[in-house]
Design a protein around this motif. Structure first.
Motif, PDB file in Angstrom:
ATOM      1  N   SER A   8       0.832  -1.204   0.000  1.00  0.00           N
ATOM      2  CA  SER A   8       0.000   0.000   0.000  1.00  0.00           C
ATOM      3  C   SER A   8       0.866   1.254   0.000  1.00  0.00           C
ATOM      4  O   SER A   8       0.576   2.226  -0.710  1.00  0.00           O
ATOM      5  CB  SER A   8      -0.923   0.001   1.228  1.00  0.00           C
ATOM      6  N   ILE A  20      -0.229   3.665   4.490  1.00  0.00           N
ATOM      7  CA  ILE A  20      -0.172   5.081   4.120  1.00  0.00           C
ATOM      8  C   ILE A  20       0.537   5.884   5.209  1.00  0.00           C
ATOM      9  O   ILE A  20       1.430   6.693   4.926  1.00  0.00           O
ATOM     10  CB  ILE A  20      -1.597   5.629   3.873  1.00  0.00           C
ATOM     11  N   ILE A  26      -3.689  13.795  -4.323  1.00  0.00           N
ATOM     12  CA  ILE A  26      -3.300  12.963  -3.175  1.00  0.00           C
ATOM     13  C   ILE A  26      -4.497  12.282  -2.523  1.00  0.00           C
ATOM     14  O   ILE A  26      -4.431  11.113  -2.133  1.00  0.00           O
ATOM     15  CB  ILE A  26      -2.511  13.795  -2.133  1.00  0.00           C
ATOM     16  N   TRP A  27      -5.630  12.997  -2.420  1.00  0.00           N
ATOM     17  CA  TRP A  27      -6.798  12.411  -1.750  1.00  0.00           C
ATOM     18  C   TRP A  27      -7.438  11.324  -2.611  1.00  0.00           C
ATOM     19  O   TRP A  27      -7.941  10.329  -2.093  1.00  0.00           O
ATOM     20  CB  TRP A  27      -7.813  13.501  -1.406  1.00  0.00           C
ATOM     21  N   ILE A  55       0.836  13.743   6.785  1.00  0.00           N
ATOM     22  CA  ILE A  55       0.024  12.645   7.310  1.00  0.00           C
ATOM     23  C   ILE A  55       0.832  11.790   8.281  1.00  0.00           C
ATOM     24  O   ILE A  55       0.305  11.278   9.271  1.00  0.00           O
ATOM     25  CB  ILE A  55      -0.517  11.777   6.156  1.00  0.00           C
ATOM     26  N   ILE A  68      -5.205   8.326  -2.100  1.00  0.00           N
ATOM     27  CA  ILE A  68      -5.482   7.666  -0.809  1.00  0.00           C
ATOM     28  C   ILE A  68      -6.727   6.793  -0.913  1.00  0.00           C
ATOM     29  O   ILE A  68      -6.747   5.652  -0.438  1.00  0.00           O
ATOM     30  CB  ILE A  68      -5.642   8.722   0.310  1.00  0.00           C
ATOM     31  N   LEU A  78      -6.849   2.752  -0.362  1.00  0.00           N
ATOM     32  CA  LEU A  78      -7.761   2.151   0.620  1.00  0.00           C
ATOM     33  C   LEU A  78      -8.703   1.155  -0.059  1.00  0.00           C
ATOM     34  O   LEU A  78      -9.006   0.091   0.497  1.00  0.00           O
ATOM     35  CB  LEU A  78      -8.570   3.234   1.335  1.00  0.00           C
ATOM     36  N   ALA A 126      -4.496   1.613   5.278  1.00  0.00           N
ATOM     37  CA  ALA A 126      -4.395   2.874   6.025  1.00  0.00           C
ATOM     38  C   ALA A 126      -3.089   2.914   6.810  1.00  0.00           C
ATOM     39  O   ALA A 126      -2.404   3.948   6.863  1.00  0.00           O
ATOM     40  CB  ALA A 126      -5.587   3.021   6.966  1.00  0.00           C
ATOM     41  N   PHE A 134       1.233  14.800   1.850  1.00  0.00           N
ATOM     42  CA  PHE A 134       1.402  13.392   2.211  1.00  0.00           C
ATOM     43  C   PHE A 134       2.349  13.246   3.385  1.00  0.00           C
ATOM     44  O   PHE A 134       2.106  12.472   4.318  1.00  0.00           O
ATOM     45  CB  PHE A 134       1.936  12.622   1.001  1.00  0.00           C
ATOM     46  N   ILE A 193       0.952   4.098  -3.102  1.00  0.00           N
ATOM     47  CA  ILE A 193       0.669   5.532  -2.996  1.00  0.00           C
ATOM     48  C   ILE A 193       1.916   6.362  -3.291  1.00  0.00           C
ATOM     49  O   ILE A 193       1.823   7.452  -3.885  1.00  0.00           O
ATOM     50  CB  ILE A 193       0.080   5.884  -1.605  1.00  0.00           C
TER      51      ILE A 193
END
Length: 388
Positions: free
Chosen positions: A79, A299, A94-95, A157, A98, A102, A296, A154, A83
């Motif tokens: 994952s 990420i 970016i969103w 986060i 994500i 997911l 998640a 990113f 990303i």
């Protein structure tokens, strides 16, 4: 006194691990001459355990169901690689990236749940095969190199902090203190609400003195942690993500029919099926949830390192499984605590962090982690008869 003994007996594994965590912190504080308990290191400790706590929160449900997921580390690495690739080599938002990652995690859960729930294959074998598959896919996505996204959003986060209401140059981080106060108020309100509900239906509740003492102690612990965050850089965004996920999974496990079905299946699969629980559907959904939370976790893990490499997530599944067991989840299924897994993740991260400060090698780290895990499992088996 009898009520205190009963409460301790019922939650002996979690309380033992809380005591063990305190002892670990004291030992490392003395050994590092106070460095371990500095605000900066405590914040780093929580950042270090965030991705483990995220995945472990759902691993609890997998294990309560009587299964195991050995692919988590590889899914986390895959994952993260996915990303990082999107952000480095495409112009995708970016969103959106994500959401796609997911969704891929959820599809991984669909795939694994299909073989376990539909065909009845052992989860051990299914997830072991997935571990190899996704380790290979990491090599393919990264092309055996390290990908650095270098995307500020990113990066935030995994490394960012909530902005201080008073400004970045203020001596007091009001944001951290306010969030701490809100958490304490919400915690007290939830405890009072649960107590009133039990009293309304004539369920047995702890004495008023014990209730006040327990709530006060936990409130003080919350206050101390947020005060420590205030002394450093404030509340880290990965901790906010962890808190939201743990709260959500804990709510699902305790307050929904699905959560009750998960525990029923783990307690007695045949009896659950005879009582009308759709065992296949529940098992399938648990694996979908596990895949999504592993994504998640990947990420957050990759954002914290700001890079994705072929070794990413290697061995993470052992820390995640260990965190669940140390936090009170029974390897035999039927019993587990989502909140407890955070304690387990803290124990594992504390050992890693403390021994790193002391410049200890891999031998000591693996030895300590193995002994702590064995201790947690031993407590579970030794207290099983008394708990039932």
């Amino acid at each position: 006194m009898e009520q205190l003994k009963s409460t301790l007996k019922k939650n002996i594994q979690q309380y033992t691990m809380i005591i063990a965590l305190i002892v670990i912190w004291l030992v490392f504080t003395i050994a590092t001459e106070g460095i371990f308990l500095t605000p900066r290191n405590i914040t780093n400790l929580f950042l270090q355990m965030a991705y483990v706590g995220i995945a472990s929160s759902t691993m609890v449900l997998i294990m309560v169901c009587g299964h195991i997921d050995l692919s988590t580390g590889s899914v986390i690495g895959f994952s993260g690689a996915l990303i990082a690739y999107f952000l480095k080599f495409t112009n995708i938002n970016i969103w959106v990236a994500i959401i796609i990652v997911l969704a891929c995690g959820a599809l991984i859960g669909v795939w694994q749940g299909f073989w376990v729930a539909k065909f009845g294959l052992p989860a051990f074998i299914v997830t072991l095969s997935s571990e190899w598959v996704f380790r290979g896919l990491i090599i393919r996505v990264t092309n055996s190199t390290t990908i650095q996204p270098n995307n500020p959003t990113f990066k935030a986060i995994g490394q960012g902090y909530l902005p201080n209401i008073l400004g970045e140059d203020a001596n007091v981080n009001l944001t951290a203190l306010l969030i701490g106060a809100i958490c304490i108020v919400l915690f007290i309100a939830s405890q009072l609400s649960n107590r009133r509900k039990k009293q309304r239906y004539d369920f047995k509740v702890e004495s008023t003195g014990m209730f006040v003492a327990r709530v006060a102690l936990i409130s003080i612990v919350i206050a101390v942690f947020f005060y420590v965050f205030n002394l450093d850089r404030g509340v880290a965004i990965p901790l906010v993500i962890l808190a939201v996920i743990v709260f959500t999974i804990n709510f699902i496990s305790k307050k929904t029919a699905f959560g009750r079905h998960v525990y029923a299946i783990g307690g007695n699969r045949e009896a659950a099926a005879l009582s009308g629980v759709n065992v296949q559907k529940v098992t399938w959904f648990v694996f979908i949830l596990m895949g999504t939370m592993s994504a998640a976790s990947g990420i957050v893990y990759t954002a914290r390192l700001n890079s994705a490499a072929i070794a990413a997530g290697t061995g993470a599944e052992t820390d995640i499984i260990a965190a669940a067991i140390i936090g009170g989840t029974s390897p035999a299924g039927g019993k587990g605590s989502v909140v407890g897994c955070v304690i387990g993740a803290l124990v594992m991260a504390s050992l890693e962090n403390g021994m790193s400060i002391l410049s200890m090698g891999s031998f000591e780290k693996y030895l300590a982690k193995g002994l702590v895990l064995l201790f947690a499992v031993a407590i579970d088996f030794l207290t099983k008869d008394s708990q039932h």
